[in-house]
Design a protein around this motif. Structure first.
Motif, PDB file in Angstrom:
ATOM      1  N   ALA A 117       0.907  -1.592  -0.037  1.00 44.34           N
ATOM      2  CA  ALA A 117       0.199  -0.029  -0.151  1.00 44.34           C
ATOM      3  C   ALA A 117       1.036   1.177   0.250  1.00 44.34           C
ATOM      4  N   LYS A 118       0.369   2.273  -1.514  1.00 43.89           N
ATOM      5  CA  LYS A 118       1.361   3.546  -0.927  1.00 43.89           C
ATOM      6  C   LYS A 118       0.469   4.573  -0.750  1.00 43.89           C
ATOM      7  N   LYS A 119       0.656   5.482   0.075  1.00 43.19           N
ATOM      8  CA  LYS A 119      -0.183   7.279   0.438  1.00 43.19           C
ATOM      9  C   LYS A 119       0.550   8.006  -0.528  1.00 43.19           C
ATOM     10  N   ILE A 120       0.159   8.483  -1.359  1.00 42.98           N
ATOM     11  CA  ILE A 120       0.436   9.778  -2.657  1.00 42.98           C
ATOM     12  C   ILE A 120       0.463  10.972  -1.850  1.00 42.98           C
ATOM     13  N   PHE A 121       1.168  11.314  -1.205  1.00 41.53           N
ATOM     14  CA  PHE A 121       0.038  13.396  -1.077  1.00 41.53           C
ATOM     15  C   PHE A 121       0.535  14.225  -2.095  1.00 41.53           C
ATOM     16  N   ASP A 123      -4.485  13.647  -3.333  1.00 38.51           N
ATOM     17  CA  ASP A 123      -3.964  12.098  -2.290  1.00 38.51           C
ATOM     18  C   ASP A 123      -4.173  10.989  -2.651  1.00 38.51           C
ATOM     19  N   PRO A 124      -4.344   9.964  -3.754  1.00 34.27           N
ATOM     20  CA  PRO A 124      -4.771   8.729  -3.772  1.00 34.27           C
ATOM     21  C   PRO A 124      -3.923   7.787  -3.479  1.00 34.27           C
ATOM     22  N   LEU A 125      -4.644   6.573  -2.811  1.00 31.46           N
ATOM     23  CA  LEU A 125      -3.455   4.997  -2.042  1.00 31.46           C
ATOM     24  C   LEU A 125      -3.468   4.627  -3.347  1.00 31.46           C
TER      25      LEU A 125
END
Length: 53
Positions: free
Chosen positions: A12-16, A41-43
């Motif tokens: 899992a990657k959280k992009i800000f 901010d996609p997950l």
């Protein structure tokens, strides 16, 4: 590892991100320019099944 041959993988990657956006509405009669703050901010989820050989 599921057994000696197969395995599972999960990540899992959280992009800000934050960006400045201007909407070009020049094709409208009013000829508007609309500034807006946009937060993206996609997950991102990943899942895989692998085989060792």
């Amino acid at each position: 590892m599921l057994n000696d041959t197969y395995f599972l993988n999960f990540d899992a990657k959280k992009i800000f991100l934050k960006t400045q956006v201007t909407v070009d509405a020049s094709n409208l009669a009013a000829n508007l320019s609309i500034p807006a703050d946009v937060t993206i901010d996609p997950l991102v989820l990943g899942f895989g099944i692998g085989m060792k050989f």
